[in-house]
Design a protein around this motif. Structure first.
Motif, PDB file in Angstrom:
ATOM      1  N   ASN A  17      34.290  11.431  14.165  1.00  0.00           N
ATOM      2  CA  ASN A  17      35.280  12.379  14.446  1.00  0.00           C
ATOM      3  C   ASN A  17      35.045  13.604  15.435  1.00  0.00           C
ATOM      4  O   ASN A  17      35.059  14.780  15.136  1.00  0.00           O
ATOM      5  N   CYS A  45      28.223  15.981   8.401  1.00  0.00           N
ATOM      6  CA  CYS A  45      28.024  14.459   9.085  1.00  0.00           C
ATOM      7  C   CYS A  45      29.569  13.551   8.784  1.00  0.00           C
ATOM      8  O   CYS A  45      29.488  12.616   9.458  1.00  0.00           O
ATOM      9  N   VAL A  67      24.810  15.660   5.453  1.00  0.00           N
ATOM     10  CA  VAL A  67      25.244  16.304   4.424  1.00  0.00           C
ATOM     11  C   VAL A  67      26.961  16.689   4.803  1.00  0.00           C
ATOM     12  O   VAL A  67      26.965  17.114   5.980  1.00  0.00           O
ATOM     13  N   ASP A  70      32.751  16.573   1.730  1.00  0.00           N
ATOM     14  CA  ASP A  70      33.923  15.825   1.805  1.00  0.00           C
ATOM     15  C   ASP A  70      33.458  14.523   0.991  1.00  0.00           C
ATOM     16  O   ASP A  70      32.761  13.801   1.620  1.00  0.00           O
ATOM     17  N   HIS A  95      27.040  18.561  -0.119  1.00  0.00           N
ATOM     18  CA  HIS A  95      26.259  19.855  -0.370  1.00  0.00           C
ATOM     19  C   HIS A  95      26.833  20.764   0.771  1.00  0.00           C
ATOM     20  O   HIS A  95      27.297  20.215   1.821  1.00  0.00           O
ATOM     21  N   VAL A 110      27.428  18.571  14.640  1.00  0.00           N
ATOM     22  CA  VAL A 110      28.600  18.092  15.887  1.00  0.00           C
ATOM     23  C   VAL A 110      29.967  18.644  15.049  1.00  0.00           C
ATOM     24  O   VAL A 110      30.370  17.751  14.011  1.00  0.00           O
ATOM     25  N   ALA A 112      30.628  20.873  13.510  1.00  0.00           N
ATOM     26  CA  ALA A 112      30.322  21.562  12.219  1.00  0.00           C
ATOM     27  C   ALA A 112      29.988  22.886  12.212  1.00  0.00           C
ATOM     28  O   ALA A 112      29.291  23.518  11.035  1.00  0.00           O
ATOM     29  N   HIS A 114      31.491  25.607  12.188  1.00  0.00           N
ATOM     30  CA  HIS A 114      32.217  26.352  11.129  1.00  0.00           C
ATOM     31  C   HIS A 114      31.654  26.774  10.002  1.00  0.00           C
ATOM     32  O   HIS A 114      31.629  27.672   9.461  1.00  0.00           O
ATOM     33  N   ALA A 115      31.296  25.271   9.470  1.00  0.00           N
ATOM     34  CA  ALA A 115      30.525  25.238   8.207  1.00  0.00           C
ATOM     35  C   ALA A 115      29.330  26.082   8.051  1.00  0.00           C
ATOM     36  O   ALA A 115      28.810  26.682   6.863  1.00  0.00           O
TER      37      ALA A 115
END
Ligand SMILES: C[S@@+](CC[C@H](N)C(=O)[O-])C[C@H]1O[C@@H](n2cnc3c(N)ncnc32)[C@H](O)[C@@H]1O
Length: 264
Positions: A17, A45, A67, A70, A95, A110, A112, A114-115
């Motif tokens: 993605n 991931c 991790v 979704d 998690h 990658v 991610a 924002h998380a």
């Protein structure tokens, strides 16, 4: 788009993605330079394709943890791991990345950040999740060209230039070991493969009650891409090294150079 069939269709044509070719991924993994007997952590991931390839290409002692929040994507990752006989070496954990506390020798983050609260907060948090002397593959968007006001509305005002991204890595205590960006073909392939699974579903299910909504969503995304962020939004891949001796990123003199990047 909420039914399981539609969800599965959405990702069905995607390798991963993010805009990234096979050869570019190989280069990044090479630059990540996984040591034998190391552990690899992938935060956000998805279905873990890059994580699985990294572990598969490494010595058998190398293990990985993916991790994500979704569950459907994690289930897909577990199935891929089992198909490749990697299930004993790679685990997928549901998690929140923001609460993950187990460090690893190599970390992937990658698309991610924002998380973890956005680019700078993520880079700072990741200094605690990459073991001293370890490496991080950080994939993050940047503006290749000045965005319009509409694009800032669409993507938010936190995104900067590639120079900003590199500087953010520096001030949070990282050394840049590798830098590359997704090219136009990688972007076109990413956008096309994101659309293709759902387009195929739509062609096969024109009378489905959700068909109009799905078609409108796909048309809108394609319009936003070709008429908006194509060639403007970039994706940078940085392989970052963490010094072996502990620096204090974010809490001291952030302009001072970071200590030596250790070899593994
Ligand atoms: C753009 S995708 C990138 C996926 C993957 N890194 C790849 O390259 O294929 C971002 C991922 O971050 C995950 N994500 C979003 N918020 C998260 C959170 N708070 N904790 C963990 N994962 C999260 C999403 O579910 C999604 O799989």
């Amino acid at each position: 788009m909420s039914s399981p069939a539609l969800r599965a269709a959405r990702y069905a044509r995607m390798r991963w993605n993010t805009p990234l070719s096979d050869s570019h991924a190989e280069l990044l993994l090479q630059r990540l330079d996984l040591p034998a007997a190391s552990h690899l952590l992938d935060l956000g991931c998805g279905w873990g394709e890059l994580l699985l390839r990294a572990v598969d290409a490494a010595p058998t002692e190398v293990t990985g943890t993916g991790v994500d929040v979704d569950e459907a994507l994690l289930t897909q990752g577990r199935a891929l791991a089992a198909d490749r006989s990697l299930d004993a070496r790679v685990r997928f954990v549901a998690h929140d990345a923001a609460d993950w506390r187990e460090p690893a020798d190599r970390v992937l983050c990658v698309g991610a950040a924002h998380a973890l609260g956005g680019t700078v907060d993520a880079l700072r948090a990741l200094t605690h999740l990459v073991s001293p002397g370890g490496r991080l593959l950080f994939g993050e968007v940047f503006w290749q060209q000045s965005p319009t006001a509409e694009l800032i509305d669409l993507f938010g005002d936190q995104t900067g230039s590639l120079a900003d991204l590199v500087e953010q890595a520096r001030v949070t205590g990282w050394r840049v070991l590798h830098l590359s960006t997704a090219d136009q073909r990688e972007w076109d392939d990413f956008e096309s493969s994101w659309l293709a699974g759902s387009q195929e579903w739509l062609l096969a299910n024109p009378a489905d009650p959700q068909a109009t909504e799905v078609g409108d969503e796909l048309d809108s995304r394609l319009r936003q891409y070709v008429g908006g962020y194509r060639g403007i939004l970039g994706l940078g891949y940085l392989v970052l090294g963490r010094p072996r001796a502990a620096a204090q990123p974010g809490s001291g003199d952030e302009s001072s150079p970071v200590l030596e990047v250790a070899e593994q």
